[in-house]
Design a protein around this motif. Structure first.
Motif, PDB file in Angstrom:
ATOM      1  N   ALA A 291       0.833  -1.205   0.000  1.00  0.00           N
ATOM      2  CA  ALA A 291       0.000   0.000   0.000  1.00  0.00           C
ATOM      3  C   ALA A 291       0.867   1.255   0.000  1.00  0.00           C
ATOM      4  O   ALA A 291       0.583   2.230  -0.711  1.00  0.00           O
ATOM      5  CB  ALA A 291      -0.923  -0.007   1.209  1.00  0.00           C
ATOM      6  N   ARG A 292       1.943   1.273   0.787  1.00  0.00           N
ATOM      7  CA  ARG A 292       2.844   2.422   0.812  1.00  0.00           C
ATOM      8  C   ARG A 292       3.475   2.654  -0.559  1.00  0.00           C
ATOM      9  O   ARG A 292       3.596   3.793  -1.016  1.00  0.00           O
ATOM     10  CB  ARG A 292       3.947   2.195   1.859  1.00  0.00           C
ATOM     11  N   GLU A 293       3.893   1.582  -1.192  1.00  0.00           N
ATOM     12  CA  GLU A 293       4.495   1.702  -2.519  1.00  0.00           C
ATOM     13  C   GLU A 293       3.500   2.265  -3.525  1.00  0.00           C
ATOM     14  O   GLU A 293       3.827   3.149  -4.331  1.00  0.00           O
ATOM     15  CB  GLU A 293       5.003   0.332  -2.978  1.00  0.00           C
ATOM     16  N   THR A 294       2.273   1.748  -3.481  1.00  0.00           N
ATOM     17  CA  THR A 294       1.233   2.240  -4.384  1.00  0.00           C
ATOM     18  C   THR A 294       0.972   3.725  -4.149  1.00  0.00           C
ATOM     19  O   THR A 294       0.901   4.523  -5.107  1.00  0.00           O
ATOM     20  CB  THR A 294      -0.069   1.446  -4.168  1.00  0.00           C
ATOM     21  N   LEU A 295       0.855   4.108  -2.904  1.00  0.00           N
ATOM     22  CA  LEU A 295       0.587   5.502  -2.577  1.00  0.00           C
ATOM     23  C   LEU A 295       1.787   6.385  -2.929  1.00  0.00           C
ATOM     24  O   LEU A 295       1.611   7.525  -3.390  1.00  0.00           O
ATOM     25  CB  LEU A 295       0.242   5.623  -1.093  1.00  0.00           C
ATOM     26  N   ALA A 296       3.002   5.885  -2.738  1.00  0.00           N
ATOM     27  CA  ALA A 296       4.194   6.650  -3.110  1.00  0.00           C
ATOM     28  C   ALA A 296       4.217   6.939  -4.607  1.00  0.00           C
ATOM     29  O   ALA A 296       4.563   8.056  -5.038  1.00  0.00           O
ATOM     30  CB  ALA A 296       5.449   5.893  -2.698  1.00  0.00           C
ATOM     31  N   LEU A 297       3.847   5.953  -5.406  1.00  0.00           N
ATOM     32  CA  LEU A 297       3.804   6.159  -6.860  1.00  0.00           C
ATOM     33  C   LEU A 297       2.759   7.216  -7.223  1.00  0.00           C
ATOM     34  O   LEU A 297       2.994   8.050  -8.109  1.00  0.00           O
ATOM     35  CB  LEU A 297       3.498   4.841  -7.572  1.00  0.00           C
ATOM     36  N   ALA A 298       1.614   7.165  -6.550  1.00  0.00           N
ATOM     37  CA  ALA A 298       0.569   8.154  -6.819  1.00  0.00           C
ATOM     38  C   ALA A 298       1.028   9.553  -6.402  1.00  0.00           C
ATOM     39  O   ALA A 298       0.769  10.541  -7.100  1.00  0.00           O
ATOM     40  CB  ALA A 298      -0.715   7.768  -6.095  1.00  0.00           C
ATOM     41  N   GLU A 299       1.708   9.661  -5.263  1.00  0.00           N
ATOM     42  CA  GLU A 299       2.234  10.944  -4.808  1.00  0.00           C
ATOM     43  C   GLU A 299       3.283  11.464  -5.793  1.00  0.00           C
ATOM     44  O   GLU A 299       3.312  12.670  -6.126  1.00  0.00           O
ATOM     45  CB  GLU A 299       2.853  10.803  -3.415  1.00  0.00           C
ATOM     46  N   LEU A 300       4.130  10.588  -6.259  1.00  0.00           N
ATOM     47  CA  LEU A 300       5.164  10.982  -7.218  1.00  0.00           C
ATOM     48  C   LEU A 300       4.542  11.483  -8.513  1.00  0.00           C
ATOM     49  O   LEU A 300       4.964  12.508  -9.065  1.00  0.00           O
ATOM     50  CB  LEU A 300       6.086   9.785  -7.494  1.00  0.00           C
TER      51      LEU A 300
END
Length: 231
Positions: free
Chosen positions: A166-175
Motif C-alpha cells: 500500500a505504501r508503494e502504491t501511494l508513493a507512486l501516486a504521490e510521485l
C-alpha cells in the motif's frame, strides 16, 4: 474334576454371551452398518471433492489460455462462471483473475471489479486487502491521487501484511501528482520496515533516489553559546 469346572465355566460364559447378544445384538448390527455407511459416504464425498477440484482446475486452465490468447471477454466470462460455481479456493482465485482480465479491456471496469471484491464480506480480510491494493495500483495511472488514497491510505498507515504494498502504491501516486517529498517519506517507511521484502526495498530505494532532491538536508547543529568567561 477340573475339566468339569472348566465345562461349567464355559457354559456360563456362553450363556452370558447369548443373553448379551439377545439384548444388544441388534444395536451392534446397527452400529456396524452405520460405520460401513459412514466409511462409504466419506469415500464418496472425498471422491466427489476430488472430481470437483479436477474440473475446476481444468476450467481455470482453459480460462487462462483464453486470456493469454487475448480473448479477454471470453476469458472473463469463463472466470466469472468458475467464481460463481467453483469450489471455494478456485472461486476466489477466479474472481480475482476475472477482475484482472476486465482491466485489460477497461481500466474503470477492472477497478470496479476489485472494489467489489474488497467489499465482499465473504472473502478473508487478507484477500480484501489485496483487492484494495490492486484497485489502487490501477488508479495510479487511471485515476487521481485522492482515489488511490481512498483505497490504500488506511492500509499504508497500518501494520497489516499489505502495508508496504500500500505504501508503494501511494508513493507512486504521490510521485505522479508531483509530491516528491511525500513519495520519499513513504519509500523511507518501506526501507526502514524490517519485514519489507527484497523487492519492496529495491523499488522503495529507487523512489528515494528519484525524490532525494525534494528532501531538505538536515539542519546543522546550533553553535554552542559562548560562556561569560570567554566574552
Amino acid at each position: 474334576m477340573t475339566d468339569i469346572f472348566h465345562e461349567i465355566e464355559e457354559d456360563l460364559r456362553r450363556e452370558r454371551m447369548r443373553k448379551l447378544w439377545d439384548r444388544f445384538g441388534s444395536y451392534l448390527i446397527a452400529l456396524a452398518l452405520l460405520v460401513v455407511a459412514g466409511t462409504a459416504g466419506w469415500s464418496g464425498w472425498k471422491y466427489w471433492r476430488e472430481q470437483q477440484a479436477f474440473k475446476a482446475s481444468a476450467a481455470f486452465e482453459a480460462a487462462s489460455e483464453l486470456a493469454a490468447a487475448g480473448k479477454y471477454q471470453d476469458a472473463e466470462a469463463a472466470f466469472q462462471a468458475l467464481a460463481k460455481d467453483g469450489p471455494a479456493g478456485y472461486a476466489a482465485l477466479a474472481a480475482f483473475r476475472s477482475a484482472a482480465v476486465a482491466a485489460q479491456v477497461d481500466k474503470a471496469k477492472g477497478v470496479a471489479a476489485f472494489d467489489a471484491l474488497a467489499a465482499d464480506a465473504a472473502l478473508p480480510a487478507a484477500l480484501r486487502e489485496v483487492a484494495r491494493v490492486r484497485a489502487g495500483l490501477m488508479l495510479v495511472d487511471a485515476g487521481t491521487l485522492e482515489e488511490v488514497r481512498q483505497r490504500v491510505g488506511a492500509l499504508a498507515a497500518g501494520t497489516g501484511p499489505m502495508r508496504n504494498s500500500a505504501r508503494e502504491t501511494l508513493a507512486l501516486a504521490e510521485l505522479k501528482a508531483g509530491n516528491a517529498a511525500a513519495a520519499n517519506k513513504l519509500a523511507t517507511e518501506i526501507t526502514e520496515d524490517a519485514e519489507a521484502t527484497g523487492g519492496e526495498r529495491s523499488r522503495a530505494e529507487l523512489i528515494r533516489r528519484l525524490t532525494a532532491a525534494a528532501v531538505p538536508p538536515p539542519a546543522a547543529p546550533a553553535a554552542p553559546a559562548a560562556s561569560p568567561a570567554t566574552q
